[in-house]
Design a protein around this motif. Structure first.
Motif, PDB file in Angstrom:
ATOM      1  N   THR A  67       7.050  18.182   3.327  1.00 16.55           N
ATOM      2  CA  THR A  67       7.000  16.891   4.020  1.00 16.55           C
ATOM      3  C   THR A  67       6.410  15.874   3.057  1.00 16.55           C
ATOM      4  O   THR A  67       5.242  15.976   2.669  1.00 16.55           O
ATOM      5  CB  THR A  67       6.136  16.975   5.287  1.00 16.55           C
ATOM      6  OG1 THR A  67       6.698  17.945   6.180  1.00 16.55           O
ATOM      7  CG2 THR A  67       6.072  15.622   5.987  1.00 16.55           C
ATOM      8  N   LEU A  69       5.051  12.339   1.678  1.00 16.80           N
ATOM      9  CA  LEU A  69       4.391  11.106   2.102  1.00 16.80           C
ATOM     10  C   LEU A  69       4.427  10.104   0.958  1.00 16.80           C
ATOM     11  O   LEU A  69       3.992  10.402  -0.160  1.00 16.80           O
ATOM     12  CB  LEU A  69       2.942  11.379   2.504  1.00 16.80           C
ATOM     13  CG  LEU A  69       2.081  10.132   2.791  1.00 16.80           C
ATOM     14  CD1 LEU A  69       2.620   9.360   3.994  1.00 16.80           C
ATOM     15  CD2 LEU A  69       0.623  10.527   3.022  1.00 16.80           C
ATOM     16  N   VAL A  76       7.130   8.985   6.012  1.00 17.65           N
ATOM     17  CA  VAL A  76       7.015  10.436   6.002  1.00 17.65           C
ATOM     18  C   VAL A  76       8.418  11.014   6.092  1.00 17.65           C
ATOM     19  O   VAL A  76       9.171  10.695   7.021  1.00 17.65           O
ATOM     20  CB  VAL A  76       6.146  10.943   7.174  1.00 17.65           C
ATOM     21  CG1 VAL A  76       6.170  12.464   7.229  1.00 17.65           C
ATOM     22  CG2 VAL A  76       4.717  10.426   7.039  1.00 17.65           C
ATOM     23  N   GLU A  78      10.512  14.529   6.263  1.00 19.38           N
ATOM     24  CA  GLU A  78      10.477  15.976   6.426  1.00 19.38           C
ATOM     25  C   GLU A  78      11.626  16.623   5.655  1.00 19.38           C
ATOM     26  O   GLU A  78      12.655  15.995   5.396  1.00 19.38           O
ATOM     27  CB  GLU A  78      10.564  16.335   7.916  1.00 19.38           C
ATOM     28  CG  GLU A  78       9.368  15.835   8.721  1.00 19.38           C
ATOM     29  CD  GLU A  78       9.439  16.247  10.168  1.00 19.38           C
ATOM     30  OE1 GLU A  78      10.486  16.827  10.567  1.00 19.38           O
ATOM     31  OE2 GLU A  78       8.474  16.007  10.910  1.00 19.38           O
ATOM     32  N   GLN A 112       4.471  22.668   3.797  1.00 22.45           N
ATOM     33  CA  GLN A 112       3.399  21.944   3.138  1.00 22.45           C
ATOM     34  C   GLN A 112       3.725  20.448   3.036  1.00 22.45           C
ATOM     35  O   GLN A 112       4.884  20.051   3.135  1.00 22.45           O
ATOM     36  CB  GLN A 112       3.156  22.515   1.739  1.00 22.45           C
ATOM     37  CG  GLN A 112       2.746  23.986   1.765  1.00 22.45           C
ATOM     38  CD  GLN A 112       2.218  24.456   0.429  1.00 22.45           C
ATOM     39  OE1 GLN A 112       1.126  24.107   0.015  1.00 22.45           O
ATOM     40  NE2 GLN A 112       3.012  25.265  -0.259  1.00 22.45           N
ATOM     41  N   TRP A 113       2.682  19.661   2.809  1.00 25.84           N
ATOM     42  CA  TRP A 113       2.846  18.235   2.585  1.00 25.84           C
ATOM     43  C   TRP A 113       2.822  17.972   1.084  1.00 25.84           C
ATOM     44  O   TRP A 113       2.077  18.620   0.356  1.00 25.84           O
ATOM     45  CB  TRP A 113       1.743  17.448   3.284  1.00 25.84           C
ATOM     46  CG  TRP A 113       1.997  17.298   4.757  1.00 25.84           C
ATOM     47  CD1 TRP A 113       2.042  18.298   5.681  1.00 25.84           C
ATOM     48  CD2 TRP A 113       2.270  16.083   5.462  1.00 25.84           C
ATOM     49  NE1 TRP A 113       2.325  17.794   6.929  1.00 25.84           N
ATOM     50  CE2 TRP A 113       2.468  16.432   6.828  1.00 25.84           C
ATOM     51  CE3 TRP A 113       2.368  14.745   5.100  1.00 25.84           C
ATOM     52  CZ2 TRP A 113       2.748  15.477   7.810  1.00 25.84           C
ATOM     53  CZ3 TRP A 113       2.646  13.795   6.076  1.00 25.84           C
ATOM     54  CH2 TRP A 113       2.839  14.155   7.410  1.00 25.84           C
ATOM     55  N   ARG A 410      -1.626  21.158   5.164  1.00 28.36           N
ATOM     56  CA  ARG A 410      -1.424  20.475   6.446  1.00 28.36           C
ATOM     57  C   ARG A 410      -1.422  18.969   6.223  1.00 28.36           C
ATOM     58  O   ARG A 410      -1.683  18.482   5.129  1.00 28.36           O
ATOM     59  CB  ARG A 410      -2.514  20.874   7.458  1.00 28.36           C
ATOM     60  CG  ARG A 410      -3.927  20.660   6.976  1.00 28.36           C
ATOM     61  CD  ARG A 410      -4.927  21.335   7.903  1.00 28.36           C
ATOM     62  NE  ARG A 410      -6.318  21.108   7.481  1.00 28.36           N
ATOM     63  CZ  ARG A 410      -6.934  21.793   6.542  1.00 28.36           C
ATOM     64  NH1 ARG A 410      -6.295  22.763   5.906  1.00 28.36           N
ATOM     65  NH2 ARG A 410      -8.195  21.533   6.231  1.00 28.36           N
ATOM     66  N   SER A 411      -1.173  18.233   7.285  1.00 24.33           N
ATOM     67  CA  SER A 411      -1.026  16.782   7.175  1.00 24.33           C
ATOM     68  C   SER A 411      -2.353  16.101   6.872  1.00 24.33           C
ATOM     69  O   SER A 411      -3.314  16.218   7.651  1.00 24.33           O
ATOM     70  CB  SER A 411      -0.466  16.207   8.484  1.00 24.33           C
ATOM     71  OG  SER A 411      -0.602  14.801   8.501  1.00 24.33           O
ATOM     72  N   PRO A 412      -2.434  15.308   5.795  1.00 21.06           N
ATOM     73  CA  PRO A 412      -3.659  14.549   5.532  1.00 21.06           C
ATOM     74  C   PRO A 412      -3.820  13.373   6.481  1.00 21.06           C
ATOM     75  O   PRO A 412      -4.913  12.815   6.597  1.00 21.06           O
ATOM     76  CB  PRO A 412      -3.452  14.075   4.087  1.00 21.06           C
ATOM     77  CG  PRO A 412      -1.973  13.965   3.938  1.00 21.06           C
ATOM     78  CD  PRO A 412      -1.410  15.103   4.755  1.00 21.06           C
ATOM     79  N   LEU A 413      -2.745  13.002   7.156  1.00 27.66           N
ATOM     80  CA  LEU A 413      -2.845  11.917   8.140  1.00 27.66           C
ATOM     81  C   LEU A 413      -3.551  12.398   9.404  1.00 27.66           C
ATOM     82  O   LEU A 413      -4.133  11.590  10.138  1.00 27.66           O
ATOM     83  CB  LEU A 413      -1.445  11.388   8.478  1.00 27.66           C
ATOM     84  CG  LEU A 413      -0.644  10.841   7.285  1.00 27.66           C
ATOM     85  CD1 LEU A 413       0.740  10.403   7.742  1.00 27.66           C
ATOM     86  CD2 LEU A 413      -1.382   9.699   6.615  1.00 27.66           C
ATOM     87  N   ASP A 414      -3.492  13.704   9.660  1.00 26.20           N
ATOM     88  CA  ASP A 414      -4.171  14.284  10.817  1.00 26.20           C
ATOM     89  C   ASP A 414      -5.543  14.859  10.449  1.00 26.20           C
ATOM     90  O   ASP A 414      -6.472  14.841  11.261  1.00 26.20           O
ATOM     91  CB  ASP A 414      -3.315  15.391  11.440  1.00 26.20           C
ATOM     92  CG  ASP A 414      -2.007  14.857  11.997  1.00 26.20           C
ATOM     93  OD1 ASP A 414      -1.986  13.688  12.431  1.00 26.20           O
ATOM     94  OD2 ASP A 414      -1.008  15.598  11.963  1.00 26.20           O
TER      95      ASP A 414
END
Length: 432
Positions: A67, A69, A76, A78, A112-113, A410-414
């Motif tokens: 994903t 960014l 974003v 995917e 993964q991001w 995982r998502s750094p935005l979360d």
């Protein structure tokens, strides 16, 4: 004790000789020799290790299925694909829009991001070991906050000759400060300043330190307006250089085509530094709204180094503990106000002394100060790229940019804390 009667060594030491000493001290000569068989072609002497060499060809790599960014736009994507050839991004985006070349190594990023490599805008890299740790923690680009013997120049050359061993670096050389201390021993062209009354304070002495740094090949100049907060015996609100002295430093740097970063804490010190024309204010615990407005008008950047300041909290020395507890809330408020006013805000760990903090920790501090996760990430990507003169080269994974990337679980935005522990780091198309 018997001492052989021999004449003293010549004081005429070449630039190559000075930088060879820096390379030996930083351990970059040994790092190059051990890095790959091809490194032997560079020679094993310290002098050769510091000689600028043609940048090696970057790697070819496809980052597949993650994903993606883009910090610039916030987009974003995917199931994205990033194609890196010769260390440069050739394509990045949705699988349906990216042509994947055959015969290229594929890195599976599913689940993964994928983000561009991060930028640490204030760090003291004194050795190859510190550079390697910085890179492994996700900072693929950095700006030096000075070293005491040009070690950062040696690290910069290491990063050019062996990109997998060190982040891309803007070197600052030695500090322009009233008391050079042992740094006077670093360079025969500085030893004359040992006799300067009052230290490096006269216009002539200030220009001299800048000129010697420029002659050694620095990318930026580092000075101060206040002493260190991390030394209990020093008063970080004392002003050691006036606006006029700072202006002399800035003018000398600009004659050499360089900008100045300034170590500052006090309200007046920060303001004087900005009016003198520095490019960025470092630390800035007591910076005022008036000064931030002036920074916005002038395009001056702010590097609050909150992790370093917060690191004093809990120190056994009560003076340092109190400073950490007092300064950190002020810095967080200043960082948020700077962001709201549109001041260029960048992340820097101020790591030094062998301890290397992950740049992700400073990004996390930015978020805790009130920035959104995306804006916090921008302080170590697009914002930092503009400050360091790397705009269009680093800070994004887009066509024509450097093939520097990090993979996150995982998502750094979360969960922005994930930036402290990237699962993979790629530098110019090669997995570190």
């Amino acid at each position: 004790m018997c001492v052989e009667n021999v004449p003293p060594p010549s004081s005429r030491l070449t630039r190559r000789g000075v930088l060879a000493g820096a390379a030996a001290l930083a351990g970059t000569t040994a790092a190059l020799a051990a890095s790959a068989p091809s490194a032997s072609a560079l020679g094993t002497s310290a002098a050769r290790a510091t000689r600028p060499a043609t940048a090696p060809r970057g790697g070819d790599l496809v980052i597949d299925g993650g994903t993606l960014l883009d910090p610039e736009t916030g987009q974003v994507t995917e199931d994205a694909v990033v194609v890196i050839r010769d260390g440069v991004v050739r394509a990045a985006g949705a699988r349906s829009k990216v042509e994947v070349p055959s015969g290229v190594t594929v890195l599976d990023a599913h689940g993964q991001w994928v983000l561009p490599g991060l930028v640490d805008s204030h760090i003291h890299l004194n050795s190859a070991a510190e550079a390697a740790k910085t890179l492994a923690q996700g900072a693929t680009t950095a700006r030096s906050g000075s070293t005491n013997f040009y070690q950062d120049i040696a690290v910069r050359e290491l990063s050019r000759q062996a990109p997998g061993l060190a982040p891309r670096l803007r070197a600052a050389g030695v500090f322009v400060t009233p008391d050079l201390g042992d740094t006077i021993l670093a360079d025969p062209d500085l030893t004359e300043l040992a006799r300067a009354k009052g230290g490096v304070t006269s216009a002539e002495a200030l220009r001299r330190v800048v000129e010697v740094n420029l002659a050694r090949g620095v990318d930026t100049i580092k000075t101060r307006v206040n002493p260190r907060a991390g030394l209990a015996e020093q008063d970080p609100l004392e002003q050691v250089y006036s606006r006029e002295q700072l202006s002399t430093i800035v003018a000398a740097a600009r004659r050499g085509g360089k900008e100045v970063l300034c170590h500052s804490y006090s309200a007046k010190g920060c303001h004087d530094a900005v009016l003198a024309g520095v490019k960025s204010v470092e630390h800035g615990a007591f910076i005022t709204e008036e000064t931030l407005h002036e920074m916005r008008r002038r395009g001056t950047y702010f590097t609050p180094t909150m992790v370093a300041i917060g690191g004093m909290i809990g120190d056994p020395n009560p003076v340092l503990d109190e400073r950490g507890r007092t300064y950190l809330p002020k810095l967080k408020a200043a960082a948020k106000l700077a962001h709201d006013l549109g001041v260029g805000l960048v992340s820097g760990t101020d790591s030094s002394g062998g301890e290397v903090e992950p740049i992700g920790a400073e990004i996390e501090m930015m978020h805790s100060a009130g920035l959104s996760a995306l804006d916090a990430i921008r302080t170590a990507t697009t914002n930092a790229a503009r400050l360091l003169g790397f705009e269009g080269q680093v800070g994004r994974l887009a066509r024509g940019y450097a093939g520097d990337a990090i993979l996150l679980s995982r998502s750094p935005l979360d969960d922005i804390s994930v930036l402290k522990t990237p699962s993979r780091v790629i530098r110019t198309g090669v997995a570190v």
